[in-house]
Design an enzyme around this catalytic site. Structure first.
Site, short mmCIF file in Angstrom:
data_model
loop_
_atom_site.label_atom_id
_atom_site.label_comp_id
_atom_site.label_asym_id
_atom_site.label_seq_id
_atom_site.Cartn_x
_atom_site.Cartn_y
_atom_site.Cartn_z
N ARG A 82 0.84 -1.20 0.00
CA ARG A 82 0.00 0.00 0.00
C ARG A 82 0.87 1.25 0.00
NH1 ARG A 82 -1.33 1.73 4.62
NH2 ARG A 82 -2.09 -0.23 5.46
N TYR A 93 -17.90 17.32 -14.01
CA TYR A 93 -18.25 15.91 -14.09
C TYR A 93 -19.32 15.61 -13.01
CZ TYR A 93 -17.58 10.86 -13.72
OH TYR A 93 -17.77 9.51 -13.68
N ASP A 146 -8.92 19.85 -13.36
CA ASP A 146 -9.23 18.50 -13.82
C ASP A 146 -8.93 18.47 -15.32
OD1 ASP A 146 -10.44 16.18 -14.80
OD2 ASP A 146 -12.05 16.22 -13.32
N LYS A 192 -9.65 7.41 -18.45
CA LYS A 192 -10.06 7.96 -19.75
C LYS A 192 -8.89 7.93 -20.74
CE LYS A 192 -13.71 8.48 -17.24
NZ LYS A 192 -14.07 9.70 -16.53
C1 PLP Z 1 -14.51 10.12 -15.25
C2 PLP Z 1 -14.17 11.45 -14.70
C3 PLP Z 1 -13.88 11.61 -13.35
C4 PLP Z 1 -13.96 10.46 -12.36
O1 PLP Z 1 -13.05 9.46 -12.62
P1 PLP Z 1 -13.29 7.89 -12.29
O2 PLP Z 1 -12.04 7.27 -12.79
O3 PLP Z 1 -14.52 7.46 -13.02
O4 PLP Z 1 -13.48 7.78 -10.83
C5 PLP Z 1 -13.52 12.88 -12.91
N1 PLP Z 1 -13.47 13.93 -13.75
C6 PLP Z 1 -13.77 13.81 -15.06
C7 PLP Z 1 -13.71 15.00 -15.94
C8 PLP Z 1 -14.13 12.57 -15.59
O5 PLP Z 1 -14.44 12.46 -16.88
#
Ligand code: PLP
Length: 383
Positions: A46, A98, A170, A195
């Site tokens: 961890r 998001y 983000d 993503k």
């Molecule tokens: C998908 C997404 C998240 C969250 O991420 P996860 O991997 O699904 O927990 C946060 N911000 C944006 C812009 C996203 O597209």
């Protein structure tokens, strides 16, 4: 080293036993001590894992940051940032986030006494007015989801710095290939590595990248203490995905441009939202702060949710699915999928209508994508 080279070369971890070119996948959760108080620096999975460190090194390099702290999901990375907040603290955020981020803000952190103030990201003066001594961070997501609005990172950075607060960006929608927020003044960059970073719809992960010592120390401590770490295999898959990030992003963008231009001319399409189109309201800003427009676009059709359903059912190449950023093209209906957690009123305010369709353009042949969407639009028109 340039971006493409870093994506490949930084992944390498020297292995004196074999001289392996590819970093090993280390699954061991524990490491032997040589004697009391003496080990290699590796003790428990961890706290530290070689495959995770290799992934963090590549991610830090691609965002031109000093440190990367990775998590088991994008939401876990978001939660790590918010964990520094105490009752009475404030977060000023650009509207249009998001859906899961809004849910975390509102259902977990508001009950804990944190205040969230939403402002229009296209009017940064709004921000300056609402920042108080309790504002611990300014939160920005650009391009936004699903409207693909572009907010001026350098301008927000100046405002945040003048007020002594941190700017969080983000960068999930752009990926570091298309946008590098740290260079524009952000303090921390957040990624859902699920993503574009991992890029193949087969990993859930998250990461924070920063050159700020305070944030690095807090987030590294939280990663080990709260324990939402990514598994070694996920890190391995992410390292592999990152090696092709540049060529994937170029292919995503080329396909998105082709699709956006085609949709613009389609009689059943009311409006196409893509920062690469000259008529996008922040096209000039996108050209200035981004090094690519990415592969996300949204459009509105001239009908309601019946037609959306017919469109979804007619798809053969696109998948009707949530998420984004992978090799497979996906179509999503924000009202009933990614943004279903928002209230109708909030969706309206954010400009998300029933007729809106979000597309994560994959890297298939563009003609197959165009043919598929034409067939689906024809079905929608008949519904
Ligand atoms: C998908 C997404 C998240 C969250 O991420 P996860 O991997 O699904 O927990 C946060 N911000 C944006 C812009 C996203 O597209």
């Amino acid at each position: 080293m340039r971006f493409e080279t870093k994506a490949i070369r930084l992944a390498h971890t020297p292995d004196p036993t074999t001289n392996a070119v590819i970093s090993a996948l280390h699954l061991s959760t524990t490491y032997q001590f040589d004697e009391v108080g003496k080990n290699t620096g590796y003790d428990y999975g961890r706290s530290i894992n070689p495959t995770r460190i290799a992934m963090e090194r590549v991610l830090a390099g691609l965002e031109d940051g000093e440190h990367c702290i990775s998590f088991s999901s994008g939401m876990a990375a978001t939660d790590a940032l918010l964990s520094v907040l105490v009752p009475g603290d404030e977060v000023v955020s650009a509207r249009n986030l998001y859906g899961g981020t809004i849910r975390l803000f509102e259902s977990i952190y508001i009950p804990r006494g944190v205040k969230f103030i939403y402002v229009d990201g296209t009017a940064p003066d709004d921000f300056a007015k609402v920042i108080t001594p309790r504002t611990r961070m300014v939160w920005l997501e650009t391009p936004t989801n699903p409207q693909l609005q572009i907010f001026d990172i350098a301008l927000f950075s100046d405002l945040a710095k003048a007020k002594g607060t941190s700017l969080i960006v983000d960068n999930t929608f752009a990926s570091p290939y298309c946008q590098q927020p740290l260079a524009l003044g952000a303090d921390v960059v957040l990624h859902s590595t699920t993503k574009y970073i991992a890029g193949h719809h087969d990993v859930i992960g998250g990461a924070l990248i920063t050159s700020n010592a305070w944030w690095n120390e807090k987030m590294r401590f939280f990663q080990n203490t709260a324990g939402a770490v990514p598994g070694p295999f996920d890190c391995y898959q992410t390292i592999r995905g990152l090696k092709t990030l540049a060529i994937r992003m170029r292919a995503h963008e080329a396909n998105a441009v082709a699709l956006a231009r085609h949709l613009e001319k389609h009689p059943f399409v009311k409006e196409v939202l893509f920062p690469g189109l000259a008529n996008h309201p922040q096209h000039e800003l996108a050209k200035k702060q981004m090094t690519g427009f990415g592969g996300m676009l949204s459009f509105n059709i001239r009908a309601g949710s019946n037609a959306v359903n017919a469109l979804a059912k007619a798809l053969r190449v696109f998948h009707f699915a949530e998420s984004l950023g992978g090799t497979e093209s996906l179509i999503c209906h924000p009202t009933t999928m990614s943004h279903a957690v928002m209230t109708e009123e909030d969706r309206q305010r954010a400009g998300i209508t029933e007729a809106m369709i979000r597309v994560s353009v994959g890297i298939e042949h563009p003609d197959d994508l165009i043919e598929d969407i034409d067939r689906a639009l024809a079905a929608a028109q008949k519904a």
